[in-house]
Motif scaffolding. Structure first.
Motif, PDB file in Angstrom:
ATOM      1  N   PHE A   1      -2.722   4.639   2.125  1.00 16.61           N
ATOM      2  CA  PHE A   1      -2.924   5.668   3.138  1.00 16.61           C
ATOM      3  C   PHE A   1      -1.919   6.789   2.922  1.00 16.61           C
ATOM      4  CE2 PHE A   1       0.798   4.523   5.667  1.00 16.61           C
ATOM      5  CZ  PHE A   1       1.004   3.204   5.294  1.00 16.61           C
ATOM      6  N   ASP A   2      -2.265   7.933   3.441  1.00 18.23           N
ATOM      7  CA  ASP A   2      -1.408   9.102   3.289  1.00 18.23           C
ATOM      8  C   ASP A   2      -0.180   8.956   4.183  1.00 18.23           C
ATOM      9  OD1 ASP A   2      -1.897  12.723   3.591  1.00 18.23           O
ATOM     10  OD2 ASP A   2      -0.535  11.508   2.386  1.00 18.23           O
ATOM     11  N   GLN A   3       0.969   9.378   3.670  1.00 13.98           N
ATOM     12  CA  GLN A   3       2.209   9.272   4.415  1.00 13.98           C
ATOM     13  C   GLN A   3       2.948  10.594   4.306  1.00 13.98           C
ATOM     14  OE1 GLN A   3       4.429   5.724   3.091  1.00 13.98           O
ATOM     15  NE2 GLN A   3       2.498   4.842   2.404  1.00 13.98           N
ATOM     16  N   CYS A   4       3.993  10.733   5.087  1.00 13.73           N
ATOM     17  CA  CYS A   4       4.810  11.941   5.065  1.00 13.73           C
ATOM     18  C   CYS A   4       5.948  11.802   4.061  1.00 13.73           C
ATOM     19  CB  CYS A   4       5.427  12.189   6.448  1.00 13.73           C
ATOM     20  SG  CYS A   4       4.344  13.024   7.604  1.00 13.73           S
ATOM     21  N   ASP A   5       6.152  12.858   3.263  1.00 14.20           N
ATOM     22  CA  ASP A   5       7.412  12.967   2.554  1.00 14.20           C
ATOM     23  C   ASP A   5       8.098  14.235   3.058  1.00 14.20           C
ATOM     24  OD1 ASP A   5       5.191  13.968   0.252  1.00 14.20           O
ATOM     25  OD2 ASP A   5       6.899  15.317   0.545  1.00 14.20           O
ATOM     26  N   PHE A   6       9.295  14.483   2.555  1.00 13.54           N
ATOM     27  CA  PHE A   6      10.134  15.567   3.088  1.00 13.54           C
ATOM     28  C   PHE A   6       9.403  16.904   3.087  1.00 13.54           C
ATOM     29  CE2 PHE A   6      13.959  17.674   4.196  1.00 13.54           C
ATOM     30  CZ  PHE A   6      14.067  18.809   3.414  1.00 13.54           C
ATOM     31  N   ALA A   7       8.700  17.210   2.005  1.00 13.03           N
ATOM     32  CA  ALA A   7       8.060  18.527   1.893  1.00 13.03           C
ATOM     33  C   ALA A   7       6.688  18.553   2.559  1.00 13.03           C
ATOM     34  CB  ALA A   7       7.938  18.924   0.426  1.00 13.03           C
ATOM     35  N   SER A   8       5.916  17.483   2.427  1.00  9.08           N
ATOM     36  CA  SER A   8       4.529  17.527   2.895  1.00  9.08           C
ATOM     37  C   SER A   8       4.457  17.670   4.408  1.00  9.08           C
ATOM     38  CB  SER A   8       3.771  16.274   2.431  1.00  9.08           C
ATOM     39  OG  SER A   8       4.279  15.115   3.054  1.00  9.08           O
ATOM     40  N   CYS A   9       5.408  17.121   5.137  1.00  7.25           N
ATOM     41  CA  CYS A   9       5.369  17.180   6.593  1.00  7.25           C
ATOM     42  C   CYS A   9       6.476  18.064   7.152  1.00  7.25           C
ATOM     43  CB  CYS A   9       5.469  15.765   7.179  1.00  7.25           C
ATOM     44  SG  CYS A   9       4.026  14.732   6.816  1.00  7.25           S
TER      45      CYS A   9
ATOM     46  N   ALA B   1       0.850  -1.186   0.000  1.00  5.86           N
ATOM     47  CA  ALA B   1       0.000   0.000   0.000  1.00  5.86           C
ATOM     48  C   ALA B   1       0.884   1.235   0.000  1.00  5.86           C
ATOM     49  CB  ALA B   1      -0.894  -0.007   1.238  1.00  5.86           C
ATOM     50  N   LEU B   2       0.706   2.078  -1.010  1.00  2.20           N
ATOM     51  CA  LEU B   2       1.485   3.316  -1.112  1.00  2.20           C
ATOM     52  C   LEU B   2       0.529   4.500  -0.983  1.00  2.20           C
ATOM     53  CD1 LEU B   2       3.723   2.294  -4.148  1.00  2.20           C
ATOM     54  CD2 LEU B   2       4.185   1.980  -1.711  1.00  2.20           C
ATOM     55  N   ILE B   3       1.018   5.674  -1.287  1.00  2.00           N
ATOM     56  CA  ILE B   3       0.176   6.863  -1.216  1.00  2.00           C
ATOM     57  C   ILE B   3      -0.682   6.920  -2.480  1.00  2.00           C
ATOM     58  CG2 ILE B   3       0.133   9.370  -1.021  1.00  2.00           C
ATOM     59  CD1 ILE B   3       2.940   9.223   0.164  1.00  2.00           C
TER      60      ILE B   3
END
Lengths: 262, 390
Positions: free
Chosen positions: B343-351, B250-252
């Protein structure tokens, strides 16, 4: 003192072929390619950067210090006492990592995966690798000036050319996830940080390897000189104190190949 | 000896195109044209041909639909190798027939497949005729006029100047001016010998002098002298290999699937299907190739790609399956079902820490044009000085 003068005299006249450099036409412009490992400092958010892009287990050479590769073009306005003129550099750098997620309990007490807070990202063991790939790419553009002290090469048998350069650098960057651009507060995750850069280096002129070939190349193709070089750069890429710009400050050692043309 | 020498020279000097027509009994005459049309349409590789696959062979609604039919579209004559001319009388005939070539693939050199040994019966040649149909020229709009082959063949058959379209179903089907043939063979019949892939050649040609009747024992069709053309098509009901396993990540907004199949062949494609999983329900067990309610699909080359990514919604629980599809659309046995919830996850910019990051290029741009302007001014000053010296 006498010994120094004697040594200088010997070096200046030892090889007639090389000493003739002083009479040759000086190059007008040059191009160089270089690469070297680089890791941006990221200022006060270095730990946040490391959570995504620094691997504590993978210590391979370029994993945490990916290569910064650049091409530079120089134009020599003044050519009498060394080579001085403007230069422009364009480069590429990129680092890959994994997304992060955290488990939070829902109303029923079941763990539901989802995004993390900053504190959770910075706390070891709380966030987990998400399996999706994320990449930070940068494309630095530098405008500045370069000075090459080629007098040593011209007037002695020593084929070395020390140089220094500096200028303004514009670090454009882009963050992607799963191959698509990411977002920050709804805006595309891309931008730029302005700063300054200073470099010192030493180039080895390659004419001594094949003097005849070098002479023919000068006549037929206009290649004045070719070099192998190594240099160290100091980057202050923090938006001149703008704390809301990504801080790409750091140092790098690069090696490369350069050609000067008539 | 002199007359013999002259006769030999005369025979040798007559070009083939100047041969006089020879009437042949029960078959094609030898018109002015003397070489075949090398039109080729290979349904195995071309895009304007729809071969019969297992699903189509299972479709019993053959009377009105295109089930169990092969529709072959032959490109316009302008692309054919050499236009021919033949005089067509009011009793000229277009004859179309189908020959069964067997289980070996036919290459583009299959033109000889349309020829039968002189004197051979239709049922005994190497490639047996399994269906044929004759169209009388009188039904065409240019009786008595010179006939350009194959241009006017297109016009005659469809009334258009476009592609020649021959629909072959069971093998023959009532389409336009073609009537139901008297010899019909079910192309999907694999009972004899259990062969699942069979290659056929569709042949057609002009009988300018209207020899009546079907292709007989004495037709003496000679592809080197008679105007003819051909097209290859395939009946392929053989499904590709089964997919024996699949894992899903499961990815974004996506699900990444890694399928496994030991028997995949070149031309096969992974075929991933996902649908929402009913709340609290275990994965269903219905076969992959019968799924309904599919929300999204994705395909990838089975040889070069070992991962297939399909778009999905974050927070939705999905079940999925993957099977192989071959080049003619046959589906193989699918994998066991898998489940995944993107599901939504964090990447460097988004979080990135709140209020600590400005995106965009504008604020950092101003000094760059300034520096560029200074550089241009320096270069112009240098160029002006050098020009003054010279």
């Amino acid at each position: 003192m006498i010994r120094v003068v004697a040594l200088a005299t010997v070096l200046a006249s030892a090889t007639p072929a090389l000493a003739a450099d002083r009479d040759e036409a000086q190059p007008i412009w040059g191009i160089s390619f270089r690469t070297g490992p680089y890791k941006p400092g990221m200022g006060s958010n270095a730990r946040y950067y490391n959570a995504y892009y620094a691997s504590p287990t993978d210590q391979s050479l370029f994993k945490n210090h990916p290569l910064l590769t650049e091409v530079e073009i120089d134009y020599y306005i003044l050519r009498e006492f060394g080579l001085l003129g403007p230069m422009v550099e364009i480069g590429f750098w990129g680092v890959s990592g994994e997304t992060r997620y955290c488990n939070h309990a829902d109303a029923s007490g079941n763990d539901v995966p989802g995004p993390c807070s900053t504190a959770e990202i910075l706390t070891p063991g709380v966030s987990l690798p998400g399996g999706d790939s994320t990449k930070l790419s940068a494309y630095p553009i530098t405008l500045g000036a370069i000075y090459k002290l080629d007098l040593i090469k011209r007037y002695t048998v020593i084929p070395l050319v020390p140089y220094a350069k500096g200028g303004l650098t514009w670090f454009t960057w882009r963050n992607t996830v799963g191959g698509k651009i990411s977002h920050h507060n709804g805006d595309p995750a891309e931008g730029a940080t302005l700063g300054a850069r200073a470099t010192v280096g030493l180039a080895l002129n390659l004419d001594f390897l094949e003097p005849g070939t070098a002479s023919r190349a000068r006549l037929s193709t206009g290649i004045a000189d070719s070099y192998l070089f190594g240099e160290m750069s100091f980057l202050w890429i923090d938006g001149f104190g703008d704390k809301k710009r990504l801080d790409f400050s750091g140092q790098t050692v690069q090696v490369g190949f350069a050609v000067d043309f008539l | 000896m002199r007359w013999l020498f002259v006769a030999v020279l005369t025979l040798a000097a007559v070009p083939a195109a100047a041969q006089l027509p020879i009437r042949s009994v029960g078959g094609f005459m030898n018109p002015v044209v003397n070489r075949p049309i090398s039109t080729t349409v290979n349904c195995n590789t071309g895009s304007n041909c729809h071969p019969l696959n297992a699903a189509q062979c299972s479709d019993t609604s053959t009377d009105t639909g295109l089930g169990r039919t092969v529709q072959i579209t032959i490109p316009p004559p302008s692309s054919w190798a050499g236009l021919q001319n033949a005089f067509v009388s009011s009793i000229a005939q277009l004859i179309v027939w189908v020959q069964k070539a067997g289980t070996a693939p036919i290459t583009d050199t299959a033109l000889p497949s349309c020829s039968l040994p002189p004197g051979a019966a239709p049922s005994s040649p190497t490639y047996p005729i399994v269906a044929n149909q004759t169209l009388i020229v009188a039904q065409w709009p240019f009786v008595g006029n010179s006939f350009t082959f194959p241009d006017d063949l297109n016009n005659g058959l469809l009334g258009t100047t476009g592609n020649l379209s021959i629909t072959v179903g069971d093998f023959m089907k009532a389409t336009g001016k073609l009537a139901t043939g008297t010899q019909v063979t079910n192309a999907c019949d694999t009972a004899a010998g259990g062969v699942n892939i069979t290659y056929y050649v569709l042949c057609f040609g002009i009988d300018s002098y209207g020899n009546t009747g079907q292709i007989g024992a004495d037709q003496g069709i000679d592809p080197l002298r008679e105007p003819t053309g051909w097209a290859i098509f395939t009946v392929d009901t053989q499904p590709p290999a089964a997919v024996t396993g699949a894992t899903a990540d499961a990815l974004i907004g996506r699900i990444s699937v890694k399928p496994v199949s030991a028997g995949k062949l070149a031309g096969d494609r992974w075929n991933v299907k996902i649908r929402p999983l009913a709340a609290g329900a275990a994965n269903s067990t219905d076969p992959c190739n019968t799924w309904t309610g599919v929300e999204a699909t994705a395909t990838a080359d089975a040889i070069s790609d070992d991962t297939v990514t399909v778009e999905a919604k974050n927070g939705v629980a999905y079940e999925g399956c993957v099977d192989l599809i071959d080049e003619v659309g046959n589906e193989g046995t699918g994998s066991a079902h898998f489940a995944a919830t993107p599901f939504d996850q964090c990447d460097f910019a988004s979080c990135y820490p709140p209020n600590e990051l400005d995106t965009g290029f504008c604020a950092a741009v101003a000094p760059v044009p300034m520096a560029a302007t200074v550089l241009v001014l320096l270069l112009r000053r240098r160029r002006h000085r050098d020009g003054g010296r010279s």
